[in-house]
Design an enzyme around this catalytic site. Structure first.
Site, short mmCIF file in Angstrom:
data_model
loop_
_atom_site.label_atom_id
_atom_site.label_comp_id
_atom_site.label_asym_id
_atom_site.label_seq_id
_atom_site.Cartn_x
_atom_site.Cartn_y
_atom_site.Cartn_z
N ASP A 91 5.60 -0.38 22.24
CA ASP A 91 6.59 -1.43 22.44
C ASP A 91 7.28 -1.29 23.79
O ASP A 91 7.67 -0.17 24.17
CB ASP A 91 7.63 -1.30 21.31
CG ASP A 91 8.58 -2.46 21.23
OD1 ASP A 91 8.12 -3.58 20.96
OD2 ASP A 91 9.79 -2.26 21.45
N GLU A 112 2.36 -2.86 25.31
CA GLU A 112 2.99 -4.17 25.41
C GLU A 112 3.77 -4.14 26.72
O GLU A 112 4.86 -3.57 26.81
CB GLU A 112 3.95 -4.42 24.24
CG GLU A 112 4.49 -5.83 24.27
CD GLU A 112 5.98 -5.98 23.97
OE1 GLU A 112 6.41 -7.09 23.69
OE2 GLU A 112 6.72 -4.97 24.03
#
Ligand code: GLC
Length: 554
Positions: free
Chosen positions: A207, A270
């Site tokens: 993330d 990401e």
């Protein structure tokens, strides 16, 4: 015919299905999805023909940001299950040949994490505060934040604590940013990677992978202007907060842990960065893979798709990583809805779509039929491309965004922190419909935690199971054919490619042709094995993709 990659390279052309656990399936009747729900649906996952699942966070969390506010990285939220459930889920998925990727959230913890509680109880300048980013404020009494940096969810990125200091949070105030200059923070994450790898996790979705390294030297730097909607992120490297070169030192350490396992673990970043900066995240000395969001940001337009595909394949070839394709995920407006909007430049970019939905709600201008037709065509095109493809739960049902959730029921901090000017992401996170005739469409015995609209009924899994023309049937067939036809990671553009049609061939003769409309066009020679819409009179109509092989199917 099947060309399986070496075991260690399983991810290079994998189809990965993203599960948003709280909205997938609920096994204990509290209206929130859980690991037991996933276990009960393993046969469904196996029936899709996917290679891996990626689970969004299932860790203990107050769910301020849908679980991306983690209290404890090495446990399961009691509302979602136990570590034993995780083990059972992993064993069952592995038993069906499905790998398990989990989401790791290293940029920030939650404000309920033991470290943050300790930091709050500790004095200024203490080691406990040094795991986070605490600073004195500006102005004579320090009442102004240390800088004017905004949070990605709206409002300032700094929050003041009772003793007068401020801490940094690039997202919600309940998500304090970690200090990755701290050796203790780094070691702790290495331990977390080992913890889950030992339990059988095959990979990690990382993330906000581009946010960990920050330039916090005083005076704090002002931020460069944000790109306009529809424009690519700036080519960084020198931004104080995003995509700094030092971030790769962190992933080099992670890689050492990944390589201690057989097969080596894989990471997918990401990282919302300029495409030219993406390869470093995907380097074999780093995470190994990085999301390519370019298709997701592209309009339904032949030239844009052609450019995105060409550029990304060239990039992948140059850097040795396989590329990744994404049309939908838990952060963006579902692609069926993006393509349902009235034609307008750059409207398909997810940011613009959300703004449009906010002002128009479920206006009749939203042409759902067209959106579904294009979404099916886009998916079939994506699944024919070399590289790996990430699917988001519900897209295999042709789900659209739920654009009219009443404001009082919205959960996304992006909505709450922007004072309602940003619609937020709840519309793509509404729990899945499994059956048309059961409470909460078979998701739970209780009401789902986000309201499901009546139009979910016919899109439920169960009626689609009986309809050979359904989107679910299309996904299953596509994945079956993809596995059979899988070829080396390259493609050859065919002469049929022009301003309206994309036509390419993969090694072995698998052809994919997409008509972006508006007129029907002739089909290439060969046997059509799959099409996203019917092919009247043997022509390829508007907004349709077909797969063709040189000979009759066996
Ligand atoms: C990532 C996640 C998103 C989350 C944010 C903060 O972008 O995909 O859902 O809100 O990080 O953790």
């Amino acid at each position: 015919m099947s060309r399986r990659p070496a075991a260690a390279d399983w991810w290079r052309q994998a189809v990965v299905y993203q599960i948003y656990p709280r909205s997938f399936a609920d096994s204990d009747g509290d209206g929130v999805g859980d690991l037991g729900g996933i276990i009960s649906r393993v046969p469904y996952l196996a029936s899709l023909g996917i290679d891996a699942v990626w689970l969004s966070p299932f860790y203990p969390s107050a769910r301020v940001d849908g679980g991306y506010d983690v209290d404890d990285y090495r446990d399961v939220d009691p509302q979602l299950g136990t570590l034993a459930d995780f083990d059972e889920m992993t064993a069952r998925l592995h038993g069906c040949g499905i790998k398990v990727m989990i989401d790791i959230v290293p940029n920030h913890t939650s404000d309920r994490h033991a470290w943050f509680r300790e930091a709050m109880a500790a004095p200024k300048g203490s080691p406990a505060r040094d795991r986070y980013i605490f600073r004195d404020g500006q102005g004579p009494d320090g009442a102004q934040p240390p800088s004017d940096w905004p949070s990605s969810f709206g409002g300032p990125a700094w929050t003041r604590v009772p003793d007068g200091q401020w801490y940094l949070h690039m997202f919600a105030a309940e998500q304090p940013d970690l200090n990755w200059a701290s050796r203790e923070v780094r070691d702790d994450f290495l331990a977390t990677l080992r913890f889950w790898s030992d339990r059988g996790a095959d990979g990690f979705r990382v993330d906000v992978a581009h946010g960990l390294a920050k330039n916090l030297a005083e005076p704090l730097q002002p931020l460069p202007a944000e790109p306009d909607p529809g424009e690519q992120p700036v080519r960084h490297g020198a931004h104080p907060l995003w995509d700094r070169d030092e971030v790769h030192d962190i992933y080099a350490e992670w890689r050492q842990v990944f390589n201690q396992y057989d097969p080596p673990r894989i990471g997918v970043a990401e990282a919302w960065v300029h495409p030219s900066r993406r390869p470093r995240y995907a380097s074999p000395d780093g995470l190994g893979q990085a999301f390519n969001f370019d298709l997701l940001e592209a309009n339904w337009e032949c030239g844009e798709f052609l450019r995105v595909i060409t550029d990304n394949l060239a990039d992948a070839q140059q850097h040795g990583a396989s590329t990744t394709w994404v049309l939908s995920n838990h952060d963006v407006v579902r692609h069926a809805t993006r393509y349902a909007l009235p034609a307008q430049d750059h409207l398909s970019s997810t940011r613009n779509t959300r703004a449009w939905l906010l002002s128009n709600g479920t206006s009749p201008e939203l042409d759902r039929g067209l959106g579904t037709r294009r979404a099916r065509a886009a998916t079939l095109l994506m699944l024919a491309l070399p590289g790996s493809a990430y699917l988001y739960q519900g897209e295999e049902l042709g789900l659209h965004e739920v654009a009219d959730i009443p404001a009082g029921l919205l959960q996304d901090p992006a909505f709450l922190r922007s004072g309602g000017t940003e619609k937020g992401r709840d519309g793509c996170r509404v729990p899945l419909p499994w059956a048309s005739d059961r409470p909460s469409f078979g998701f739970s015995t209780a009401a789902a935690h986000l309201p499901q609209p009546a139009w979910f009924g016919p899109l439920s899994v169960e009626p689609q199971e009986h309809d050979p023309a359904s989107t679910l049937a299309l996904y299953r067939q596509a994945l079956r054919w993809r596995a059979k036809l899988q070829a080396a990671e390259s493609l050859e553009w065919m002469p049929g490619t022009n301003g309206q049609v994309l036509h390419f061939r993969r090694p072995g003769g698998w052809q994919c042709v997409t008509n972006f409309g508006p007129r029907a066009v002739p089909l290439p020679r060969g046997t059509v094995v799959l099409a996203s819409s019917p092919l009247p009179e043997g022509l390829l109509p508007a907004d349709t993709t077909a797969w063709i092989i040189p000979h009759a199917p066996q």
